[in-house]
Write a protein that holds these residues in place. Sequence first.
Motif, mmCIF file in Angstrom:
data_model
loop_
_atom_site.group_PDB
_atom_site.id
_atom_site.type_symbol
_atom_site.label_atom_id
_atom_site.label_comp_id
_atom_site.label_asym_id
_atom_site.label_seq_id
_atom_site.Cartn_x
_atom_site.Cartn_y
_atom_site.Cartn_z
ATOM 1 N N ARG A 1 37.484 31.503 47.231
ATOM 2 C CA ARG A 1 37.013 32.798 47.723
ATOM 3 C C ARG A 1 35.651 33.205 47.160
ATOM 4 O O ARG A 1 35.210 34.326 47.371
ATOM 5 N N GLY A 2 35.021 32.291 46.438
ATOM 6 C CA GLY A 2 33.675 32.593 45.950
ATOM 7 C C GLY A 2 33.625 33.554 44.791
ATOM 8 O O GLY A 2 32.697 34.359 44.692
ATOM 9 N N ILE A 3 34.599 33.515 43.909
ATOM 10 C CA ILE A 3 34.547 34.270 42.659
ATOM 11 C C ILE A 3 34.296 33.238 41.551
ATOM 12 O O ILE A 3 35.153 32.379 41.305
ATOM 13 N N LEU A 4 33.135 33.314 40.902
ATOM 14 C CA LEU A 4 32.732 32.261 39.968
ATOM 15 C C LEU A 4 32.275 32.846 38.637
ATOM 16 O O LEU A 4 31.611 33.889 38.610
ATOM 17 N N ASP A 5 32.598 32.144 37.562
ATOM 18 C CA ASP A 5 31.952 32.466 36.289
ATOM 19 C C ASP A 5 30.772 31.487 36.121
ATOM 20 O O ASP A 5 30.525 30.650 37.000
ATOM 21 N N ALA B 1 38.306 40.799 40.978
ATOM 22 C CA ALA B 1 37.434 40.368 39.885
ATOM 23 C C ALA B 1 35.981 40.175 40.320
ATOM 24 O O ALA B 1 35.169 39.669 39.560
ATOM 25 N N ASN B 2 35.655 40.581 41.541
ATOM 26 C CA ASN B 2 34.293 40.402 42.052
ATOM 27 C C ASN B 2 33.381 41.517 41.524
ATOM 28 O O ASN B 2 33.540 42.678 41.891
ATOM 29 N N ASN C 1 29.734 35.743 39.535
ATOM 30 C CA ASN C 1 30.034 37.123 39.903
ATOM 31 C C ASN C 1 31.364 37.601 39.337
ATOM 32 O O ASN C 1 31.959 38.530 39.869
ATOM 33 N N ILE C 2 31.850 36.967 38.283
ATOM 34 C CA ILE C 2 33.109 37.442 37.699
ATOM 35 C C ILE C 2 32.828 38.743 36.937
ATOM 36 O O ILE C 2 31.858 38.829 36.181
ATOM 37 N N ALA C 3 33.673 39.722 37.170
ATOM 38 C CA ALA C 3 33.454 41.038 36.551
ATOM 39 C C ALA C 3 33.824 40.987 35.062
ATOM 40 O O ALA C 3 34.692 40.202 34.661
ATOM 41 N N PRO C 4 33.184 41.820 34.240
ATOM 42 C CA PRO C 4 33.525 41.877 32.815
ATOM 43 C C PRO C 4 35.006 42.234 32.653
ATOM 44 O O PRO C 4 35.538 43.035 33.424
ATOM 45 N N GLY C 5 35.636 41.627 31.666
ATOM 46 C CA GLY C 5 37.050 41.935 31.437
ATOM 47 C C GLY C 5 37.985 40.951 32.110
ATOM 48 O O GLY C 5 39.160 40.860 31.760
ATOM 49 N N PHE C 6 37.489 40.223 33.115
ATOM 50 C CA PHE C 6 38.307 39.216 33.802
ATOM 51 C C PHE C 6 37.966 37.820 33.280
ATOM 52 O O PHE C 6 36.822 37.547 32.913
ATOM 53 N N THR C 7 38.954 36.942 33.272
ATOM 54 C CA THR C 7 38.745 35.556 32.874
ATOM 55 C C THR C 7 39.293 34.654 33.977
ATOM 56 O O THR C 7 40.382 34.914 34.501
ATOM 57 N N ILE D 1 43.640 37.725 34.184
ATOM 58 C CA ILE D 1 43.333 36.343 34.546
ATOM 59 C C ILE D 1 43.241 36.215 36.065
ATOM 60 O O ILE D 1 44.162 36.623 36.781
ATOM 61 N N ALA D 2 42.138 35.662 36.538
ATOM 62 C CA ALA D 2 41.990 35.360 37.961
ATOM 63 C C ALA D 2 42.184 33.859 38.147
ATOM 64 O O ALA D 2 41.542 33.054 37.466
ATOM 65 N N CYS D 3 43.089 33.490 39.046
ATOM 66 C CA CYS D 3 43.437 32.075 39.248
ATOM 67 C C CYS D 3 42.216 31.280 39.697
ATOM 68 O O CYS D 3 41.546 31.639 40.670
#
Lengths: 117, 130, 85
Positions: free
Chosen positions: B85-89, B47-48, B102-108, B76-78
């Motif tokens: 891991r540094g994946i943030l909305d 999802a990055n 840095n959350i990619a479009p389409g992921f929540t 869905i990203a947990c």
Amino acid sequence: MSSMLFVFSRPPHGSINAQEGLDALLMGSAFTACSVLFVGDGVLQLVTGQSTDALGTKNFSLSFGALKDYGVTRIACSMPDLLARGLHKSDFLIEVEPLDAAGMQALIRHHDKVLNF
Amino acid sequence: MNFAIVVHGGPYSSQACLSALKFAKAVLASGHSINRVFFYHDGVYTANSLIAPPQDEAPVSRQWQEFGTGNKIELIACIASCLRRGILDETEAGRYEKSGSNIAPGFTISGLGQLIDASINADRVVTFGV
Amino acid sequence: MILHTINKVAGLALCQHLIAADDKVVLLEDGVYLGLQPLAFSICAIRLDVEARGLVGRLKEPVELIDYSDFVSLCTEADKICSWF
């Protein structure tokens, strides 16, 4: 409501897999009937005497004591994998039911869903 | 039949997210449905949005985005795996005072309860582990 | 019937006691290398993973090569899926 079996096969501390598996089990037990089966090096998650203060990782083994309070139905491990590592159930932090091959196959059959970690 | 798919591996460090994508496409092509795809452990790296692979390598992350958006399937990203891991909305970036999201479009980003809910309600759960 | 997936060679050690007589096994990713050794049960392997690793024609009988659509069908026939990794 689906019953769920969580299968843990990773040793603790070398990666976060074991800890994140336990997190999932605790969440699952809040929703539905859950059991856990430790296989392979997963049985090593349960040994007493884990001390991670100096290492600096989280000693999540302390949470195993809460599994009964969370309502986890059965807590089982692979007897062959236990014996292969020279361990006995008395090495474990909590009461665990060692199962032979037939017992483990039955445990899998009796749950609706299986999540492996 | 309704499937839940669980992905434990991120792009490049494992094949899991690529295998899961091929499986997910085959599920839909076979006339079945997917109630949710749940990315856990290193799977959340999928999802990055900052991934920039060489042109001659499969853009697995973008392929997942297109699959999810195009088929209206929840990716869905947990949240606990993401924060480690540094994946943030934007909400989490604000909450933790980080420089950007840095959350990619389409992921929540959502909680572990979504994994349990998807597993309980699906006819079949398939995990792609590492 | 329970469907077991194995995605690395070491995965077999985890599930060898758990595969019942009427269960089925799918090898994927690096798990397809298990097809190089004699196995005690019939087994399917994902064709894309076998081809990618140059193993076409090198796997022991009776490994059956399958596509992802066959994998999906096996999942629907199975009561549940166990993934070993």
